[in-house]
Design a protein around this motif. Structure first.
Motif, mmCIF file in Angstrom:
data_model
loop_
_atom_site.group_PDB
_atom_site.id
_atom_site.type_symbol
_atom_site.label_atom_id
_atom_site.label_comp_id
_atom_site.label_asym_id
_atom_site.label_seq_id
_atom_site.Cartn_x
_atom_site.Cartn_y
_atom_site.Cartn_z
ATOM 1 N N ASP A 273 41.309 40.105 35.459
ATOM 2 C CA ASP A 273 40.959 40.818 34.224
ATOM 3 C C ASP A 273 40.982 42.330 34.421
ATOM 4 O O ASP A 273 41.188 43.082 33.459
ATOM 5 N N ALA A 274 40.780 42.787 35.653
ATOM 6 C CA ALA A 274 40.790 44.225 35.946
ATOM 7 C C ALA A 274 42.199 44.791 36.041
ATOM 8 O O ALA A 274 42.364 46.002 36.220
ATOM 9 N N GLY A 275 43.209 43.917 35.950
ATOM 10 C CA GLY A 275 44.584 44.405 35.936
ATOM 11 C C GLY A 275 45.384 44.143 37.190
ATOM 12 O O GLY A 275 46.469 44.711 37.375
ATOM 13 N N ALA A 276 44.888 43.278 38.084
ATOM 14 C CA ALA A 276 45.664 42.933 39.277
ATOM 15 C C ALA A 276 46.956 42.235 38.888
ATOM 16 O O ALA A 276 47.006 41.489 37.904
ATOM 17 N N SER A 277 48.010 42.484 39.656
ATOM 18 C CA SER A 277 49.283 41.801 39.409
ATOM 19 C C SER A 277 49.234 40.363 39.880
ATOM 20 O O SER A 277 49.854 39.480 39.291
ATOM 21 N N ASP A 278 48.486 40.102 40.957
ATOM 22 C CA ASP A 278 48.349 38.732 41.468
ATOM 23 C C ASP A 278 47.141 38.681 42.396
ATOM 24 O O ASP A 278 46.760 39.677 43.005
#
Length: 390
Positions: A273-278
């Motif tokens: 949810d914080a924007g990690a790609s994976d």
């Protein structure tokens, strides 16, 4: 775009910065007018731009000649005079930041308060022209919108004659201005770094790197110094194009051995949810044969700090490993939508298609679409996948 200021071989001065920025495309006629009007708050100057050759390198030399001289000017007086100039506020503000760096350095060296500081060399009309001229050229090229990286300054060696007598190189004011920044001595026994040049450099640079990062050079400007050495006495400013940001990732890792399965599952969700790609979590055996998990996060640089802080908060980890700017190969991706009739109802399905060298290497329906159809139709997910066979 990234701008690299490289003073590694011949140091830095105000007129060298101006010369390099003119070489990069700053309008020298407008710049000359700005420098003359700015310097007039202290005294008259003449400005000449020449193309000269320094040991095989064509460079722009900015010569500022003082036509009259004033022994000194107080810092507060200089601030008032610059504020009164008919220039954009951003140019005046940045110029004043440069002079404040010099004033703070002088106050520390001489043990005085700022309002007691008066300038000698750096408060002369040519120094005002150098500072305001450099800042004007910087904004005229829209470099304020770019990342500025400075390479370590070569300060020279030996001694230099100043208004305070004979001093070792680097002079005390230069040392104070460069406090906390990387610099090096040599490569000649001569002063290479002036207080004015160092203060401009310190104000404009976003970060100081030991080496040039992975970039594509686009254009280079060379600003010539007044002295002649066995090497080209030039400052170079390199305009570069960054590698495609989509090709670069940061890999963030930490070992976990004290969280429950539910807490790890929650951690997975909040990181995504914080924007990690994976995000991946792998079972591992840690020291003393303890069972644990390896948390590995793939993140774009813009999200890295937020994700690292989140991991510290949620896990209580005492150490997180970061491998920055790892390059990854990316297949070209395309998304198309198709409509299918299932159990008498139409559903839209998105397919992710991957290409390498123009050839399709994968074509897969998005899982969320298949899940939605299975729930809505009452069919098994396996059956939906069989129907959506492309």
């Amino acid at each position: 775009m990234t701008i690299i200021i490289d003073p590694q071989s011949s140091g830095i001065s105000g007129n060298m910065i101006i010369g390099a920025l003119v070489d990069l495309g700053a309008d020298k006629n407008e710049l000359e007018e700005v420098m003359k009007k700015s310097a007039k708050i202290i005294g008259e100057i003449n400005v000449i731009f020449d193309k000269i050759n320094k040991k095989g390198i064509d460079a722009t030399y900015c010569h500022v000649e003082m036509l009259d001289k004033k022994s000194h000017v107080h810092y507060n007086e200089l601030v008032d005079k610059i504020n009164a100039l008919n220039l954009d506020e951003s140019i005046k503000k940045t110029s004043l930041n440069v002079f404040k760096r010099i004033a703070i350095a002088e106050s520390k060296v001489h043990g005085k308060n700022l309002d007691e500081i008066h300038f000698h060399e750096v408060g002369a009309s040519d120094a005002v022209a150098d500072v305001v001229g450099s800042v004007w050229a910087y904004y005229s090229l829209n470099l304020d919108k770019e990342k500025i990286i400075g390479l370590p300054i070569s300060v020279g060696g030996g001694q230099v004659k100043t208004a305070h007598g004979i001093l070792p190189v680097p002079a005390p004011a230069v040392l104070e201005i460069l406090n906390g920044l990387n610099f090096k001595g040599g490569p000649v026994s001569s002063e290479l770094a002036t207080p004015t040049g160092c203060a401009i450099y310190a104000e404009l640079c976003d970060e100081i790197n030991e080496f040039i990062p992975l970039v594509k050079a686009k254009k280079t400007g060379y600003g010539a110094g007044s002295k002649d050495f066995d090497h080209p006495n030039v400052l170079r400013i390199i305009q570069t194009e960054d590698e495609n940001e989509d090709d670069k990732i940061d890999v963030i890792e930490t070992n976990i051995d004290h969280l429950t399965g539910e807490e790890i599952g929650y951690l997975f969700d909040v990181i995504m949810d914080a924007g990690a790609s994976d995000v991946s979590i792998t079972p591992i055996i840690m020291k003393k044969n303890r069972q644990g998990s390896l948390l590995k996060v793939i993140s774009k640089k813009s999200k890295r700090d937020e994700i690292v802080n989140l991991i510290f908060k949620e896990t209580g980890s005492l150490g997180i490993r970061i491998a920055p700017n790892i390059h990854r190969g990316l297949a070209k991706r395309e998304f198309i939508k198709k409509t299918y009739e299932i159990e008498g109802k139409e559903y839209e399905v998105t397919f992710k298609i991957g290409y390498v060298n123009g050839e399709i290497i994968s074509k897969r329906p998005e899982y969320e679409d298949l899940k939605r159809i299975a729930i809505d139709s009452g069919l098994s997910l396996r059956k939906v996948k069989e129907i959506i066979h492309e």
